[in-house]
Design a protein around this motif. Structure first.
Motif, PDB file in Angstrom:
ATOM      1  N   VAL A 349      37.286  44.358  47.893  1.00 39.42           N
ATOM      2  CA  VAL A 349      37.301  43.641  49.165  1.00 39.42           C
ATOM      3  C   VAL A 349      37.080  44.635  50.299  1.00 39.42           C
ATOM      4  O   VAL A 349      37.731  45.689  50.341  1.00 39.42           O
ATOM      5  N   PRO A 350      36.217  44.369  51.257  1.00 30.62           N
ATOM      6  CA  PRO A 350      35.378  43.166  51.391  1.00 30.62           C
ATOM      7  C   PRO A 350      33.924  43.378  50.954  1.00 30.62           C
ATOM      8  O   PRO A 350      33.068  42.565  51.197  1.00 30.62           O
ATOM      9  N   SER A 351      33.645  44.567  50.328  1.00 33.69           N
ATOM     10  CA  SER A 351      32.256  44.904  50.018  1.00 33.69           C
ATOM     11  C   SER A 351      31.618  43.935  49.021  1.00 33.69           C
ATOM     12  O   SER A 351      30.418  43.660  49.099  1.00 33.69           O
ATOM     13  N   ILE A 352      32.441  43.411  48.099  1.00 38.85           N
ATOM     14  CA  ILE A 352      31.898  42.519  47.075  1.00 38.85           C
ATOM     15  C   ILE A 352      32.551  41.137  47.148  1.00 38.85           C
ATOM     16  O   ILE A 352      31.861  40.110  47.097  1.00 38.85           O
ATOM     17  N   ILE A 353      33.875  41.131  47.273  1.00 40.07           N
ATOM     18  CA  ILE A 353      34.624  39.874  47.343  1.00 40.07           C
ATOM     19  C   ILE A 353      35.206  39.740  48.744  1.00 40.07           C
ATOM     20  O   ILE A 353      35.787  40.693  49.285  1.00 40.07           O
ATOM     21  N   ASP A 354      35.046  38.574  49.347  1.00 38.99           N
ATOM     22  CA  ASP A 354      35.518  38.353  50.710  1.00 38.99           C
ATOM     23  C   ASP A 354      37.035  38.420  50.793  1.00 38.99           C
ATOM     24  O   ASP A 354      37.756  38.000  49.864  1.00 38.99           O
ATOM     25  N   ALA A 355      37.488  38.940  51.924  1.00 40.01           N
ATOM     26  CA  ALA A 355      38.918  38.888  52.204  1.00 40.01           C
ATOM     27  C   ALA A 355      39.327  37.426  52.348  1.00 40.01           C
ATOM     28  O   ALA A 355      38.600  36.619  52.919  1.00 40.01           O
ATOM     29  N   GLY A 356      40.479  37.072  51.840  1.00 42.86           N
ATOM     30  CA  GLY A 356      40.921  35.686  51.898  1.00 42.86           C
ATOM     31  C   GLY A 356      40.536  34.884  50.672  1.00 42.86           C
ATOM     32  O   GLY A 356      40.934  33.714  50.544  1.00 42.86           O
ATOM     33  N   SER A 357      39.743  35.484  49.768  1.00 39.49           N
ATOM     34  CA  SER A 357      39.391  34.783  48.533  1.00 39.49           C
ATOM     35  C   SER A 357      40.629  34.622  47.655  1.00 39.49           C
ATOM     36  O   SER A 357      41.489  35.510  47.588  1.00 39.49           O
ATOM     37  N   LYS A 358      40.730  33.516  46.975  1.00 40.47           N
ATOM     38  CA  LYS A 358      41.853  33.246  46.087  1.00 40.47           C
ATOM     39  C   LYS A 358      41.678  33.978  44.763  1.00 40.47           C
ATOM     40  O   LYS A 358      40.645  34.570  44.490  1.00 40.47           O
ATOM     41  N   ASN A 359      42.667  33.898  43.926  1.00 40.62           N
ATOM     42  CA  ASN A 359      42.645  34.605  42.641  1.00 40.62           C
ATOM     43  C   ASN A 359      41.938  33.837  41.533  1.00 40.62           C
ATOM     44  O   ASN A 359      41.853  34.326  40.404  1.00 40.62           O
ATOM     45  N   GLY A 360      41.433  32.673  41.838  1.00 37.92           N
ATOM     46  CA  GLY A 360      40.795  31.868  40.796  1.00 37.92           C
ATOM     47  C   GLY A 360      39.524  31.206  41.281  1.00 37.92           C
ATOM     48  O   GLY A 360      39.118  31.335  42.432  1.00 37.92           O
ATOM     49  N   GLY A 361      38.872  30.469  40.369  1.00 38.18           N
ATOM     50  CA  GLY A 361      37.639  29.769  40.688  1.00 38.18           C
ATOM     51  C   GLY A 361      36.904  29.393  39.417  1.00 38.18           C
ATOM     52  O   GLY A 361      37.516  29.215  38.360  1.00 38.18           O
ATOM     53  N   THR A 362      35.576  29.308  39.499  1.00 36.43           N
ATOM     54  CA  THR A 362      34.760  28.963  38.333  1.00 36.43           C
ATOM     55  C   THR A 362      33.801  30.107  38.033  1.00 36.43           C
ATOM     56  O   THR A 362      33.416  30.874  38.922  1.00 36.43           O
ATOM     57  N   VAL A 363      33.405  30.192  36.768  1.00 34.01           N
ATOM     58  CA  VAL A 363      32.500  31.240  36.331  1.00 34.01           C
ATOM     59  C   VAL A 363      31.540  30.658  35.299  1.00 34.01           C
ATOM     60  O   VAL A 363      31.930  29.811  34.485  1.00 34.01           O
TER      61      VAL A 363
END
Length: 433
Positions: A349-363
């Motif tokens: 963070v923040p170079s690859i994953i945005d700040a504020g992104s949650k710990n989960g999602g879809t892949v």
């Protein structure tokens, strides 16, 4: 005074037409004269040529002179020369033809690219004068059957017309088909366009995607095409931003390799075998050209194969193990249902994953990779973090229960295919649990 001059002029012209018996030459009649019961091909004595009235005064004796439009006769010459010239007209004496299609061109020379001097309407009649030699007319890779014919129209235009789209018939002096057979104008058919209508035409971009193995499911859609449903008499044009259907009423040939659909805002230009351009004009009057190709593959099968590839690649990842650990980049769990959980990724963070992104999602496995990249990677994993708008892509490699991820944020993406890695990527080694 003026009246006397005018009267004298009229009298002189009358005297000239009625008293002159000297023959100036002989001409071949090029078009039937029903009123004189004369058929084309006959030699006729000519007495006077009037460039003012655009007529010849002809006849077989002093008592039976008549006027003939200049275009219906050859230039008068001496008898022996006229007889010699008449030979070339004999083979097609009383031979006429009608155009099978609208816009059939008459050309200045026996070459299909020569200047057009006239365009025939469907059913329009011409007189066949004689046959010529010239370049064959091609439909794609095939030469059309027919001959180059020297023809004459009713307005006096002469030129060359290829006989493939002419219906020929023999006529009597009155212009009626001999034997009482009526001239049937054949239904407008063009071998090349009939072939075009028998195929489904897809965007040209499809061909490039398929050739590269770049199966982008957002672009590659079997319903995106131009097609002719001749059974139900419909034309369908369906693209990403165009969704139109019309009743099919027919077509006309505008020029060589150029066609127009009847009451449909589409013109079609044949460029080469398997490639056409459809010029579609929308309701605002703005035309746009759409490059279209035929394909020798089944798009639905390609799409199904690509979906299977993605699913099999994802299943291989989950079969290899679902939980991974990195001392620097946290813990990653990839579930069989396409969800993930990733904790302690703050170094990304923040170079690859945005700040504020949650710990989960879809892949999922969404993209393909080039042959060159396949030498060192198995594919691309696409993560969609909750709380983050953009997706995050990693090239990945399965290594004996472990997984190596490489940041693909600045990698080269062509359509649906990554063709080159990032210049200075972040590489993450995850140990499988």
């Amino acid at each position: 005074m003026k009246k006397h001059i005018l009267g004298a002029a009229i009298a002189a012209v009358t005297l000239l037409f009625t008293s002159c018996s000297e023959i100036m030459g002989y001409s071949t009649l090029l078009w039937n004269l029903p009123e004189q019961n004369l058929c084309d091909g006959e030699l006729v004595p000519v007495y006077i040529k009037s460039n003012i009235s655009h007529v010849y005064v002809a006849g077989f004796n002093d008592d039976e002179k008549f006027e003939v439009p200049l275009w219906k006769m050859t230039e008068p010459v001496k008898l022996k020369q006229a007889q010699k010239e008449n030979e070339k007209y004999k083979a097609y004496a009383r031979q006429y033809a009608s155009a099978k299609i609208d816009g059939l061109p008459i050309r200045s020379q026996t070459v299909n690219t020569a200047k057009q001097v006239y365009r025939l309407r469907k059913g329009e009649t011409v007189k066949i004068l004689y046959k010529g030699t010239g370049q064959p007319v091609m439909a794609g890779q095939n030469a059309l059957e027919g001959d180059w014919l020297r023809v004459l129209t009713k307005d006096g235009t002469q030129g060359w017309c290829f006989s493939y789209n002419l219906s020929q018939f023999e006529a009597d002096a009155a212009g009626n088909p001999i034997g009482g057979v009526s001239v049937v104008v054949e239904e407008e058919k063009d071998e090349l366009f009939e072939s075009i209508m028998s195929r489904i035409w897809y965007p040209d971009t499809f061909k490039n995607l398929i050739a590269a193995g770049n199966i982008d499911l957002n672009q590659l859609n079997a319903s995106y095409n131009l097609s002719f449903d001749l059974e139900n008499k419909k034309v369908h044009l369906n693209m990403q931003k165009i969704h139109e259907s019309w009743d099919f009423e027919g077509y006309s040939k505008l020029d060589d390799y150029e066609y127009e659909l009847t009451n449909i805002p589409i013109k079609i230009y044949y460029r080469r075998q398997g490639f056409i351009v459809a010029r579609y004009t929308d309701d605002s009057g703005k035309p746009q050209d759409i490059d279209l190709v035929t394909l020798d593959v089944n798009i639905n099968e390609l799409i199904a194969t690509e979906k299977d590839r993605r699913q099999e690649a994802f299943e291989k990842i989950t079969q290899n193990g679902t939980s991974y650990m990195s001392s620097n980049y946290g813990a990653l769990t990839i579930n069989e249902d396409g969800t993930f959980r990733w904790t302690n990724f703050k170094l990304l963070v923040p170079s690859i994953i945005d700040a504020g992104s949650k710990n989960g999602g879809t892949v999922n496995v969404k993209y393909s990779i080039s042959k060159k990249l396949k030498e060192n990677y198995d594919g691309v994993l696409t993560f969609k973090f909750d709380g983050m708008t953009n997706e995050v892509n990693f090239l990945y490699k399965l290594e004996s229960g472990d997984i190596r991820l490489e940041d693909a944020t600045s990698a080269t993406l062509d359509g649906n295919m990554f063709s080159a890695r990032s210049t200075s990527p972040t590489v993450i080694y995850f140990k499988g649990n």
